[in-house]
Design a protein around this motif. Structure first.
Motif: not given
Length: 249
Positions: A52-53, A83, A87-91, A123-124, A176, A179
Motif C-alpha cells: 500500500s505504501v 509502484e 497499485g501503490v497508494d502512497h509514496h 502516485i500520491p 494520508s 502531496n
C-alpha cells in the motif's frame, strides 16, 4: 498494511522498518542486501506486490556530482514505474532541508531532481525534509578537515537524531498523502562552528575548529539559513548531549 522500505537495511531505513513492525504492519526492508535493486529494477516487482505504501530512504553510494544525479534519477524513475504497476497508494521520500535553496550544491540538485520526478508521477506522495543526522557529525568534521584543522562556516545548524527522523517518516507513511513536504529538525539550533567546537571537545578530538565564512560543506558554501528548517517545522525530541550519552559516544 504492507509497507516497503527502500533502503530498509540502512541507518534510517532499519529504524523505520522496526517502528512500523512494532505497530503491527508488514514492513519489508528492500535493498540490494535483500535482493532488491532500484538501479536495475531487480526484485522490485516481487517486493512491491500487495504494498500500500512505499517509503524511499535510500541514498547514493557516491556523492560525486554526476554519480549522485544519475542514482536519484534512475532509482526514483524505476521505483515510481514499479509502484504504478503495483497499485501503490502512497509514496514517501526522505529528502534534505534546504534542497531548493542551494542550487550550487550537486547533492542538493540531485535531490531536487528526485523530488520533481515524485511530484510529476501519478502516485500520491509525501516528502520529508530532514536536517543532518547526529550520526554523521564526525563525518562532517572529517570532510571539513584541512591540515589538522576543521574549517566550519558560522551558519545556522540544527542536527537531529536518526531515531527522530525515523519516527517522523514512519508517522508520515501511516498518514494520508500530503502531496507536499514537511520539515523536521532537531530540538536545538546552533551556530555550526560552535557546535563542532563543543562536540569535538567532547569526542576528545584534538583538531582545532577554525571559523571560516568561506568553508565548504560537501562541496559548496552554505548560506546563513540554508541548513535549517522554517519556523513551522516539526521538532525532534532528542538533544545531542542526551544522544551522545545514550549511544556511548
Amino acid at each position: 498494511m504492507k509497507i516497503v522500505v527502500i533502503g530498509g537495511t540502512g541507518l534510517i531505513g532499519s529504524k523505520v522498518v522496526r517502528r512500523l513492525g512494532e505497530q503491527g504492519h508488514e514492513a519489508v526492508a528492500a535493498s540490494p542486501r535483500t535482493g532488491v535493486d532500484t538501479l536495475t529494477g531487480e526484485g522490485l516487482t516481487e517486493a512491491l506486490a500487495g504494498a500500500s505504501v512505499v517509503v524511499d530512504v535510500s541514498n547514493a553510494p557516491s556523492f560525486e556530482e554526476n554519480a549522485v544525479m544519475s542514482f536519484f534519477r534512475t532509482s526514483t524513475g524505476n521505483l515510481l514505474a514499479a509502484e504504478a504497476k503495483a497499485g501503490v497508494d502512497h509514496h514517501v521520500a526522505l529528502s534534505v532541508v534546504g534542497t531548493h535553496r542551494w542550487p550550487e550544491n550537486g547533492y542538493f540538485r540531485a535531490k531536487v531532481a528526485q523530488e520533481e520526478l515524485i511530484e510529476k508521477s501519478s502516485i500520491p506522495f509525501s516528502i520529508v525534509h530532514a536536517t543532518q543526522f547526529f550520526e554523521f557529525a564526525q563525518t562532517i568534521a572529517d570532510e571539513a578537515a584541512d591540515d589538522g584543522t576543521v574549517r566550519i562556516a558560522p551558519v545556522r545548524f540544527q542536527p537531529i537524531a536518526g531515531d527522530d527522523v525515523a519516527e517522523t517518516v514512519a508517522d508520515v507513511a501511516l498518514g494520508s498523502p500530503l502531496n507536499g513536504r514537511v520539515e523536521v529538525g532537531g530540538p536545538e539550533q546552533y551556530r555550526m562552528d560552535e557546535f563542532f567546537r563543543q562536540a569535538m571537545a567532547v569526542w576528545g578530538d584534538p583538531r582545532e575548529v577554525v571559523t571560516d565564512p568561506h568553508a565548504r560543506y560537501f562541496g559548496s558554501v552554505p548560506g546563513e539559513r540554508t541548513l535549517v528548517p522554517g519556523d513551522d517545522a516539526l521538532t525532534g525530541r532528542t538533544h545531542y548531549r542526551d544522544w551522545l550519552a545514550r549511544s556511548g559516544k
